[in-house]
Design a protein around this motif. Structure first.
Motif, mmCIF file in Angstrom:
data_model
loop_
_atom_site.group_PDB
_atom_site.id
_atom_site.type_symbol
_atom_site.label_atom_id
_atom_site.label_comp_id
_atom_site.label_asym_id
_atom_site.label_seq_id
_atom_site.Cartn_x
_atom_site.Cartn_y
_atom_site.Cartn_z
ATOM 1 N N GLN A 36 9.347 -0.488 -0.251
ATOM 2 C CA GLN A 36 8.720 0.355 -0.912
ATOM 3 C C GLN A 36 8.483 1.819 -0.388
ATOM 4 O OE1 GLN A 36 7.857 -0.127 -4.213
ATOM 5 N NE2 GLN A 36 8.943 -2.189 -3.598
ATOM 6 N N MET A 37 8.256 1.938 0.996
ATOM 7 C CA MET A 37 8.283 3.087 1.869
ATOM 8 C C MET A 37 9.580 3.894 1.720
ATOM 9 S SD MET A 37 5.268 4.180 2.873
ATOM 10 C CE MET A 37 3.807 3.722 3.472
ATOM 11 N N MET A 38 10.478 3.090 1.829
ATOM 12 C CA MET A 38 12.011 3.815 1.934
ATOM 13 C C MET A 38 12.307 4.302 0.501
ATOM 14 S SD MET A 38 14.040 3.553 4.711
ATOM 15 C CE MET A 38 12.913 4.787 4.816
ATOM 16 N N GLU A 39 11.958 3.554 -0.470
ATOM 17 C CA GLU A 39 12.143 4.346 -1.884
ATOM 18 C C GLU A 39 11.225 5.398 -2.103
ATOM 19 O OE1 GLU A 39 11.187 1.335 -4.655
ATOM 20 O OE2 GLU A 39 13.063 -0.149 -4.110
ATOM 21 N N ILE A 40 10.004 5.650 -1.652
ATOM 22 C CA ILE A 40 9.271 6.682 -1.880
ATOM 23 C C ILE A 40 9.770 7.959 -0.854
ATOM 24 C CG2 ILE A 40 6.865 7.813 -0.987
ATOM 25 C CD1 ILE A 40 5.732 4.877 -2.091
ATOM 26 N N ILE A 77 0.901 -1.261 0.039
ATOM 27 C CA ILE A 77 0.041 0.011 -0.194
ATOM 28 C C ILE A 77 0.823 1.153 -0.060
ATOM 29 C CG2 ILE A 77 -1.884 -0.963 1.114
ATOM 30 C CD1 ILE A 77 -1.008 0.302 3.774
ATOM 31 N N ALA A 78 2.189 1.270 -0.191
ATOM 32 C CA ALA A 78 3.048 2.303 -0.076
ATOM 33 C C ALA A 78 2.726 3.515 -0.839
ATOM 34 C CB ALA A 78 4.550 1.852 -0.147
ATOM 35 N N SER A 79 2.444 3.194 -2.282
ATOM 36 C CA SER A 79 1.988 4.236 -3.225
ATOM 37 C C SER A 79 0.999 4.739 -2.993
ATOM 38 C CB SER A 79 2.150 3.632 -4.534
ATOM 39 O OG SER A 79 3.389 3.199 -5.006
#
Length: 287
Positions: A90-94, A22-24
Motif C-alpha cells: 500500500q505504501m508503494m502504491e501511494i 495504516i498507509a492511507s
C-alpha cells in the motif's frame, strides 16, 4: 471441577500488514509534503549529513520510503536517480501516486517493493545499483525503530554502496523516545520577577533492555505499530561490528522555541533541551 486456562500468548501484529492497514491514514497525516518533524528536524539533518553527496550524478536508494517523501526530497535536491523501496504494498502504491502527482519524470525514479529484513530482497537491490557503480547515497529515514531485525540491512550495505558513498539513518531518539520515558512538567514562580517558570523533563527508568512496545506514529492512528527499542551502542554496533563500515558523523536534532505548541503543553516540540531524533552517517572503510 473448575479448570484454569493459561492466558493466550499475545502475538505481535505483522509489521508489514500494519503499515498496509495504516498507509492511507499515515499519508494523510504526514502529508505528501511532510509534517513539522520532517521540515524542522529531518530534512535539515539529512541536508547536513548528505552535503556534497547531493549532486546530479548521484544514484540513491531510499529504504522504507513510506509515501516517497524523502525520495522526492532527494530529487528536489538535484540527485540523478532514486530507487524508492518499502515492504508495504500500500505504501508503494501511494509513493507512486505521489511521484506522478508531483510531476516527476519516471526516468528519475523507480519504486520497488523491498523488505529490508529479507536477504533475497536486499541482495536483489544490487542489480539496480549497477555492477560497476552502486549507490552513492542510501537513506533510511525514521524507520529503524519500526524494523524487527537490522542484521540483513547491515550486511548488505557494503555491497550496495559505492566506494565514496554514504549511508544516513534517522531514528526516534533511543534515550528520549523509544525507551518509554515519562514526561514531567513543573510550574513555579521566579521570586525576583514573579513570572511563571515552566520546566520540562523526561524520566527514564529503563534503557538497556526494553521490550518491543505497541504505539502510534500519528494522533488517532487506527492500528498500533510495533516499536523496537535499541540503545545507541547496540544500534550502531549492528552496522559496525564486521568492520566494513565506519561511523562518519552523528547528530541529535531538537526542536527550538519557535516550534512551541501552546495548545498542547505536553507536546514533544516543547522539550527543546531534549533531542527528538538520533541521526548517523556511515561510509565504507577504505582499505
Amino acid at each position: 471441577m473448575s479448570r484454569h486456562r493459561r492466558p493466550a500468548k499475545q502475538t505481535p501484529p505483522n509489521p508489514v500488514k500494519v503499515w498496509d492497514d495504516i498507509a492511507s491514514f499515515w499519508d494523510e497525516s504526514i502529508t505528501p509534503g511532510g509534517n513539522k518533524y520532517f521540515h524542522r528536524l529531518q530534512a535539515p539533518c539529512l541536508d547536513r549529513l548528505l552535503g556534497k553527496h547531493l549532486h546530479h550524478g548521484a544514484r540513491c536508494l531510499d529504504l522504507a520510503t513510506g509515501n516517497g517523501l524523502v525520495a522526492r526530497w532527494l530529487l528536489d535536491k538535484g540527485v540523478g536517480w532514486v530507487l524508492a523501496t518499502d515492504a508495504s504494498t500500500q505504501m508503494m502504491e501511494i509513493a507512486e501516486r505521489n511521484f506522478s502527482a508531483g510531476g516527476y519524470d519516471d526516468s528519475q525514479y523507480l519504486c520497488l517493493q523491498t523488505d529490508v529484513t529479507v536477504l533475497y530482497d536486499m541482495s536483489d537491490l544490487q542489480e539496480y545499483g549497477g555492477k560497476r557503480q552502486l549507490f552513492d547515497i542510501i537513506v533510511i529515514n525514521m524507520a529503524l525503530m519500526d524494523i524487527e531485525r537490522l542484521d540483513v540491512l547491515a550486511e548488505a550495505l557494503p555491497r550496495l554502496l559505492n566506494s565514496n558513498g554514504v549511508f544516513v539513518a534517522t531514528v526516534l531518539h533511543p534515550v528520549f523516545f523509544t525507551c518509554n520515558p515519562s514526561k514531567s512538567i513543573s510550574i513555579s514562580f521566579d521570586p525576583a520577577t514573579g513570572e511563571q517558570v515552566i520546566k520540562r523533563s523526561k524520566v527514564i527508568t529503563e534503557y538497556l533492555d526494553v521490550a518491543p512496545a505497541q504505539g502510534i506514529a500519528c494522533p488517532n492512528q487506527p492500528v498500533k505499530q510495533t516499536y523496537y527499542h535499541r540503545p545507541i551502542h547496540e544500534l550502531l554496533s549492528i552496522f559496525l561490528k564486521d568492520g566494513d563500515m565506519v561511523l562518519d558523523a552523528i547528530e541529535e536534532p531538537a526542536f527550538n522555541k519557535g516550534d512551541f505548541d501552546d495548545k498542547r503543553v505536553e507536546s514533544s516540540t516543547n522539550f527543546t533541551q531534549l533531542p527528538a531524533l538520533f541521526a548517523f552517517r556511515l561510509r565504507r572503510r577504505v582499505p
